[in-house]
Design a protein around this motif. Sequence first.
Motif, mmCIF file in Angstrom:
data_model
loop_
_atom_site.group_PDB
_atom_site.id
_atom_site.type_symbol
_atom_site.label_atom_id
_atom_site.label_comp_id
_atom_site.label_asym_id
_atom_site.label_seq_id
_atom_site.Cartn_x
_atom_site.Cartn_y
_atom_site.Cartn_z
ATOM 1 N N GLY A 179 -4.106 3.124 -6.313
ATOM 2 C CA GLY A 179 -5.083 3.207 -5.223
ATOM 3 C C GLY A 179 -6.360 3.820 -5.747
ATOM 4 O O GLY A 179 -6.392 4.372 -6.835
ATOM 5 N N ALA A 227 -6.482 2.544 2.556
ATOM 6 C CA ALA A 227 -5.249 1.962 3.063
ATOM 7 C C ALA A 227 -4.749 2.679 4.311
ATOM 8 O O ALA A 227 -4.553 2.059 5.354
ATOM 9 N N LYS A 233 -7.859 10.250 -5.738
ATOM 10 C CA LYS A 233 -7.696 9.591 -7.022
ATOM 11 C C LYS A 233 -8.971 9.379 -7.826
ATOM 12 O O LYS A 233 -8.912 9.148 -9.019
ATOM 13 N N GLU A 281 0.822 -1.209 0.000
ATOM 14 C CA GLU A 281 0.000 0.000 0.000
ATOM 15 C C GLU A 281 0.857 1.261 0.000
ATOM 16 O O GLU A 281 0.585 2.210 -0.728
ATOM 17 N N ASN A 332 1.209 4.025 -3.035
ATOM 18 C CA ASN A 332 0.895 5.445 -2.846
ATOM 19 C C ASN A 332 2.041 6.323 -3.334
ATOM 20 O O ASN A 332 1.817 7.372 -3.945
#
Length: 617
Positions: free
Chosen positions: A95, A100, A81, A31, A35
Amino acid sequence: MSDVIKLLPSHIANQIAAGEVVQRPASVVKELIENSIDAGASKVQLVAKDGGKTLVQVTDNGSGMSEIDARMSFERHATSKISTADDLFQLQTKGFRGEALASIAAIAHVTMKTKRHDAELGTELINEGTKIASQEAVMCPDGTTIAVKNLFFNVPARRNFLGKNTTEYRKVLDEFMRVALVHPEIHMTFHHDGEEIYNLPKCNTRQRIVQLFGNAYNERLVPVNEETDIVKITGFVCKPEFSKSKPDQSFLFVNNRFFKDRYLSHAISTAFEGLVPTGKYPAYFIYFDVPTQSLDVNVHPTKTEVKFEENQAIYAFLRSAVKQALGQFNVAPTLDFDQEMSFNVAPLKKGETVNPPEIKVNPDYNPFVSTELPKTSGSTSSNSGGGMRSNGFSDIKPNRKDWENFYGDLEDDQEEQHTEVTISSSLDEDLVVERKKPVQINEKYILSTVKNGFILIDQYRAHVRILYDQLINAQVSNEVQQLLFEERMELEAMDLPIWKEILDDLNALGFDLEIEQNELLIKGQPLAAKDMNPQQLLTELFESYKLSESDEELDISHKLALSLASGMAIKGGNVLNSDEMEHLINELFASSAPQYTPRGKKIIETFTMEEIIKRFS
Ligand code: ADP
Ligand code: MG
């Protein structure tokens, strides 16, 4: 009666949701690195401690966050996003669920430092189990550092569920590699327990594979390229002789994500069919590019499955692309594993007969002193990398002197003939006549008559049993034979922690080894194996140890003894004379369990007279 339904407090809801996103340290790694990549980083640094259980920290030079964004990023469903539902179908970033960071923060101590490039000061946020303990302006470099400490500190059941540090480390490493393999344009580093495991400067895909797996891969890789309307396939397969005993170098990626797919893996296996012996897995790095709409990226964040709209067509393209690649590089026709397993004998021409060879035997030869039996000169030797073949044989040139000791003053040209005729040469005379010498069949089995029929003994397994007993009972002294010239062997990063774990036990078995960074320094090897090639022996031993690692019945030292025995034992494909066979049989029957290998595999198969008579009825 009052109402009974209540909303769960948010921190409990977060903990429950966290279980979906974060199963182990490796999920945190995934994760955080994703990112960083989404934030446009060109450099990503991963630091972990204790397999990531105590610390996972990712530093990037990406966009960074404003003070408000930094705080927002820990909120559930906070994401920069997507803003419309349509975006979901046009995803270019990794993502999109905005879960997360919220999830990680619910089950660990999280510290974040972040600064936008245009800001003077950055922000430091300290998050302790869902609540933000402090937030302040700090001086820090552009980009973001997120440190995740004490994973599952507040969920003991989950914490206890984690594996040993080495297990978690390997999962972390897997995750790191999966990202590294799709982002060669990013400079990536990985430190574990204070040691640099990888420092991978920006490069291309081929170079990235070599950075990760070692220089030897430069020669092993065969490019795969195929472009059609629905899919673009690029990447590399490894030449078949470098196939692995575990499918741990089989990588599929789609649109820059790692995924697993048995159907497509099967397409590759079938392209390799006949080139890879059973039990071995081809190594490959295959990248698919498809239009995002034709791909269902399972919206579960941790799942690695995807669904292609055109699955069957892609299967066919992939298979032909791999076949073509193997053919083009002339890999396919030059290899014949059946041939490699046995001696390479030229086929008989019509009308030609073979004379039984006379083999003069040196009665002083002791197979248990020198177990490295050479192969005939005629066997194919198409691999250029040196070292191991996929079937466990080395292509190291036979030691001429040993060979001569073995056969006395055997003439050169006789060497090439004896395989075809081992049975006939002795069947009629020896077996039927009273002395009943054992007979070797296919350089693999020993046939010996017994009172009520005959038995077949697997020569390799028998020798493994004998050597294992000797090693365990320290009959084979664990004396060290110092090497005249120290050797160095490059170790793969993923194997390094295992080597460290077993180093002391290996030295107790008679090796003299040290680990220096990512190299194994070989200074000595067991006297009992003194004539063997040390690197080959250790490689075989290690492969065999890895396969037995999860076996819970044996402890490390027994597993290593077994692996060493497997490495030292006479493999199928080696010709034995009758003295050697008798010696082997005697030792086998003197061992603790002649019928089975330490792993429970059958050594002896019995054929009774009754069965034999029945066959003729
Ligand atoms: P998602 O990635 O699904 O959007 P996350 O919880 O992983 O959700 O992250 C939430 C948001 O925090 C991201 O959308 C992004 O805006 C921001 N963020 C997280 N990590 C970073 C980073 N390393 N650099 C810049 N922004 C980040
Ligand atoms: Mg994310």
